[in-house]
Design a protein around this motif. Structure first.
Motif, PDB file in Angstrom:
ATOM      1  N   THR A  96     -10.033   2.429   5.840  1.00  0.00           N
ATOM      2  CA  THR A  96      -8.622   1.994   5.185  1.00  0.00           C
ATOM      3  C   THR A  96      -7.575   2.897   4.976  1.00  0.00           C
ATOM      4  OG1 THR A  96      -9.922  -0.030   4.342  1.00  0.00           O
ATOM      5  CG2 THR A  96      -7.688   0.460   3.624  1.00  0.00           C
ATOM      6  N   ARG A  97      -8.117   3.999   4.420  1.00  0.00           N
ATOM      7  CA  ARG A  97      -7.119   5.364   4.158  1.00  0.00           C
ATOM      8  C   ARG A  97      -6.878   5.850   5.339  1.00  0.00           C
ATOM      9  NH1 ARG A  97     -10.667   5.497  -0.261  1.00  0.00           N
ATOM     10  NH2 ARG A  97     -11.810   6.879   0.595  1.00  0.00           N
ATOM     11  N   ALA A  98      -7.649   5.975   6.455  1.00  0.00           N
ATOM     12  CA  ALA A  98      -7.519   6.661   7.791  1.00  0.00           C
ATOM     13  C   ALA A  98      -6.503   5.744   8.477  1.00  0.00           C
ATOM     14  CB  ALA A  98      -9.065   6.559   8.506  1.00  0.00           C
ATOM     15  N   VAL A  99      -6.635   4.311   8.652  1.00  0.00           N
ATOM     16  CA  VAL A  99      -5.531   3.777   9.329  1.00  0.00           C
ATOM     17  C   VAL A  99      -4.370   3.638   8.415  1.00  0.00           C
ATOM     18  CG1 VAL A  99      -4.987   1.362   9.910  1.00  0.00           C
ATOM     19  CG2 VAL A  99      -7.323   2.044  10.274  1.00  0.00           C
ATOM     20  N   ALA A 100      -4.122   3.829   7.506  1.00  0.00           N
ATOM     21  CA  ALA A 100      -3.027   3.895   6.576  1.00  0.00           C
ATOM     22  C   ALA A 100      -2.236   5.321   6.917  1.00  0.00           C
ATOM     23  CB  ALA A 100      -3.213   3.930   4.924  1.00  0.00           C
ATOM     24  N   ALA A 101      -3.318   6.291   6.944  1.00  0.00           N
ATOM     25  CA  ALA A 101      -2.597   7.689   7.466  1.00  0.00           C
ATOM     26  C   ALA A 101      -1.974   7.534   8.797  1.00  0.00           C
ATOM     27  CB  ALA A 101      -3.763   8.873   7.282  1.00  0.00           C
ATOM     28  N   GLY A 148       0.764  -1.016   0.086  1.00  0.00           N
ATOM     29  CA  GLY A 148      -0.006  -0.172  -0.078  1.00  0.00           C
ATOM     30  C   GLY A 148       0.930   1.317  -0.049  1.00  0.00           C
ATOM     31  N   ARG A 149       1.990   1.179  -0.485  1.00  0.00           N
ATOM     32  CA  ARG A 149       2.989   2.236  -0.467  1.00  0.00           C
ATOM     33  C   ARG A 149       2.237   3.611  -1.384  1.00  0.00           C
ATOM     34  NH1 ARG A 149       8.802   0.020  -1.317  1.00  0.00           N
ATOM     35  NH2 ARG A 149       7.354  -1.504  -2.619  1.00  0.00           N
ATOM     36  N   ALA A 150       1.578   3.126  -2.152  1.00  0.00           N
ATOM     37  CA  ALA A 150       1.106   4.147  -3.379  1.00  0.00           C
ATOM     38  C   ALA A 150      -0.394   4.489  -2.928  1.00  0.00           C
ATOM     39  CB  ALA A 150       1.053   3.738  -4.703  1.00  0.00           C
ATOM     40  N   VAL A 151      -0.941   4.133  -1.718  1.00  0.00           N
ATOM     41  CA  VAL A 151      -2.178   4.367  -1.522  1.00  0.00           C
ATOM     42  C   VAL A 151      -2.321   5.809  -1.014  1.00  0.00           C
ATOM     43  CG1 VAL A 151      -3.908   4.047   0.314  1.00  0.00           C
ATOM     44  CG2 VAL A 151      -3.007   1.971  -0.930  1.00  0.00           C
ATOM     45  N   ARG A 152      -3.546   6.701  -1.439  1.00  0.00           N
ATOM     46  CA  ARG A 152      -3.620   7.786  -0.863  1.00  0.00           C
ATOM     47  C   ARG A 152      -4.270   7.862   0.482  1.00  0.00           C
ATOM     48  NH1 ARG A 152      -8.256  10.812  -1.051  1.00  0.00           N
ATOM     49  NH2 ARG A 152      -9.200   9.443  -2.644  1.00  0.00           N
ATOM     50  N   ALA A 153      -3.531   7.982   1.541  1.00  0.00           N
ATOM     51  CA  ALA A 153      -3.970   8.045   2.934  1.00  0.00           C
ATOM     52  C   ALA A 153      -4.364   9.252   3.452  1.00  0.00           C
ATOM     53  CB  ALA A 153      -2.730   7.488   3.757  1.00  0.00           C
ATOM     54  N   GLU A 154      -5.386   9.352   3.910  1.00  0.00           N
ATOM     55  CA  GLU A 154      -5.974  10.441   4.501  1.00  0.00           C
ATOM     56  C   GLU A 154      -6.876  10.176   5.958  1.00  0.00           C
ATOM     57  OE1 GLU A 154      -8.303  12.476   1.747  1.00  0.00           O
ATOM     58  OE2 GLU A 154      -9.473  10.825   1.293  1.00  0.00           O
ATOM     59  N   ALA A 155      -6.620  11.082   6.881  1.00  0.00           N
ATOM     60  CA  ALA A 155      -7.514  11.038   8.215  1.00  0.00           C
ATOM     61  C   ALA A 155      -8.863  11.347   7.842  1.00  0.00           C
ATOM     62  CB  ALA A 155      -7.063  12.080   9.068  1.00  0.00           C
ATOM     63  N   ALA A 156      -9.898  10.528   8.465  1.00  0.00           N
ATOM     64  CA  ALA A 156     -11.307  10.670   8.403  1.00  0.00           C
ATOM     65  C   ALA A 156     -11.770  11.249   9.775  1.00  0.00           C
ATOM     66  CB  ALA A 156     -11.785   9.289   8.309  1.00  0.00           C
ATOM     67  N   ALA A 157     -12.345  12.694   9.781  1.00  0.00           N
ATOM     68  CA  ALA A 157     -12.918  13.331  10.739  1.00  0.00           C
ATOM     69  C   ALA A 157     -13.834  12.579  11.417  1.00  0.00           C
ATOM     70  CB  ALA A 157     -13.415  14.598  10.454  1.00  0.00           C
ATOM     71  N   GLU A 158     -14.682  11.969  10.869  1.00  0.00           N
ATOM     72  CA  GLU A 158     -15.931  11.168  11.398  1.00  0.00           C
ATOM     73  C   GLU A 158     -15.468   9.610  12.180  1.00  0.00           C
ATOM     74  OE1 GLU A 158     -16.890  10.519   7.001  1.00  0.00           O
ATOM     75  OE2 GLU A 158     -15.219  11.574   8.357  1.00  0.00           O
ATOM     76  N   ALA A 159     -14.163   9.547  11.932  1.00  0.00           N
ATOM     77  CA  ALA A 159     -13.838   8.232  12.441  1.00  0.00           C
ATOM     78  C   ALA A 159     -13.468   8.453  13.778  1.00  0.00           C
ATOM     79  CB  ALA A 159     -12.498   7.480  11.734  1.00  0.00           C
ATOM     80  N   VAL A 160     -13.833   7.508  14.973  1.00  0.00           N
ATOM     81  CA  VAL A 160     -13.222   7.382  16.452  1.00  0.00           C
ATOM     82  C   VAL A 160     -12.530   6.267  16.454  1.00  0.00           C
ATOM     83  CG1 VAL A 160     -15.721   8.194  16.932  1.00  0.00           C
ATOM     84  CG2 VAL A 160     -15.375   5.640  16.711  1.00  0.00           C
ATOM     85  N   ARG A 161     -11.605   6.527  17.736  1.00  0.00           N
ATOM     86  CA  ARG A 161     -10.699   5.733  18.051  1.00  0.00           C
ATOM     87  C   ARG A 161     -11.334   4.517  18.765  1.00  0.00           C
ATOM     88  NH1 ARG A 161      -5.159   6.468  17.114  1.00  0.00           N
ATOM     89  NH2 ARG A 161      -5.864   8.364  16.491  1.00  0.00           N
ATOM     90  N   LEU A 162     -10.972   3.396  18.443  1.00  0.00           N
ATOM     91  CA  LEU A 162     -11.541   2.155  19.410  1.00  0.00           C
ATOM     92  C   LEU A 162     -10.476   1.674  20.307  1.00  0.00           C
ATOM     93  CD1 LEU A 162     -13.442   0.440  16.527  1.00  0.00           C
ATOM     94  CD2 LEU A 162     -14.463   2.057  18.240  1.00  0.00           C
ATOM     95  N   GLY A 163     -10.939   1.249  21.459  1.00  0.00           N
ATOM     96  CA  GLY A 163     -10.091   0.538  22.410  1.00  0.00           C
ATOM     97  C   GLY A 163     -10.684  -0.531  23.178  1.00  0.00           C
ATOM     98  N   PRO A 164      -9.956  -0.988  24.338  1.00  0.00           N
ATOM     99  CA  PRO A 164     -10.532  -2.191  24.857  1.00  0.00           C
ATOM    100  C   PRO A 164     -11.974  -1.973  25.407  1.00  0.00           C
ATOM    101  CG  PRO A 164      -8.416  -1.725  25.811  1.00  0.00           C
ATOM    102  CD  PRO A 164      -8.809  -0.589  24.758  1.00  0.00           C
ATOM    103  N   GLU A 165     -12.459  -0.928  25.776  1.00  0.00           N
ATOM    104  CA  GLU A 165     -13.929  -0.705  26.064  1.00  0.00           C
ATOM    105  C   GLU A 165     -15.137  -0.980  25.172  1.00  0.00           C
ATOM    106  OE1 GLU A 165     -12.412   3.363  24.838  1.00  0.00           O
ATOM    107  OE2 GLU A 165     -11.736   1.473  25.894  1.00  0.00           O
ATOM    108  N   ASP A 166     -14.199  -1.090  23.768  1.00  0.00           N
ATOM    109  CA  ASP A 166     -15.190  -1.148  22.471  1.00  0.00           C
ATOM    110  C   ASP A 166     -15.253  -2.607  22.043  1.00  0.00           C
ATOM    111  OD1 ASP A 166     -16.035   1.576  22.191  1.00  0.00           O
ATOM    112  OD2 ASP A 166     -13.714   1.791  21.712  1.00  0.00           O
TER     113      ASP A 166
END
Length: 241
Positions: free
Chosen positions: A191-196, A103-121
């Motif tokens: 996918t793009r957000a995780v790549a970012a 995925g080195r050529a993937v256009r990676a970008e953050a997603a404002a609507e994405a939330v970080r998930l953790g053990p509680e999720d």
């Protein structure tokens, strides 16, 4: 080109060779803190509640397989990758043709609507995985890297995250969307957000997909992923006793 080691031109860059044995590179590298390693250092695995993945320093070495057997619980199913042939006594329960994508050529970008998930999720994440079957995900898988999700009216409807972490690379995994919310591009967005997130640390993204899932492979290719090699996902059990 060999189906296992044949590469595109993207596969010739320095450091990409760790993807030939990514679980081993992760367990002896950035993920060594998770590793359960045999006494001779020939085999390693993730804890069973984290991931079913196991690896061998040399998949052609019978001593490595013997050491791996000592790391498995009786009758436990372990997941190994590559064109490997387990020695006599090992049972191959599942053999799925797959592809590894760079995925080195993937256009990676953050997603404002994405939330970080953790053990509680994790309970919600396990429910989504059970419904969508993106691949192995266990109660501590979330500890392996960054996991991001999309919520709709408070309910987790899509997620993606990081699994294996060979040096310089991050495997995007557990990409899944609730059936009622498919067709909105949420999988690609995450996918793009995780790549970012990976790129922020200086890592390059990669991922695996079942070869028969041609729709997913085409989607990843449209995002800039390139097929680096063809491989197999093997579910194996060690000899009894």
């Amino acid at each position: 080109m060999s189906p296992e080691t044949g590469s595109t031109s993207a596969g010739t860059a320095p450091g990409v060779e760790v993807l030939d044995n990514p679980a081993w590179a992760a367990l002896t590298g950035p993920h060594r803190g998770f590793a359960q390693v045999g006494p001779a250092g020939l085999a390693a695995r993730y804890p069973g509640d984290t991931a079913p993945l196991a690896a061998l320093a040399d998949p052609a070495d019978p001593l490595a397989w013997a050491e791996l057997a000592t790391l498995a619980e009786p009758g436990e199913l372990l997941l190994v990758t590559g064109l490997v042939t387990p020695p006599a006594g090992w049972e191959t329960v599942v053999s799925v043709p797959g592809v590894q994508l760079d995925g080195r050529a993937v256009r990676a970008e953050a997603a404002a609507e994405a939330v970080r998930l953790g053990p509680e999720d994790v309970p919600e994440m396990l429910e989504l995985v059970e419904l969508t079957r993106p691949g192995p995900f266990r109660v501590r898988t979330v500890e392996l890297g960054t996991y991001l999700g999309i919520r709709h009216e408070g309910r987790l409807v899509a997620m993606a995250g990081e699994r294996m972490r060979p040096a310089g690379w991050s495997e995007i995994s557990a990409v899944c969307t609730h059936p009622e919310h498919r067709g909105r591009g949420l999988g690609g967005l995450l996918t793009r957000a995780v790549a970012a997130e990976a790129r922020e640390r200086g890592d390059s993204p990669f991922l695996h997909a079942a070869a028969e899932n041609t729709g997913a492979v085409r989607l990843y290719e449209s995002m800039g992923f390139t097929v680096r090699r063809r491989t197999f996902f093997l579910g194996v059990r060690p000899p009894a006793g």
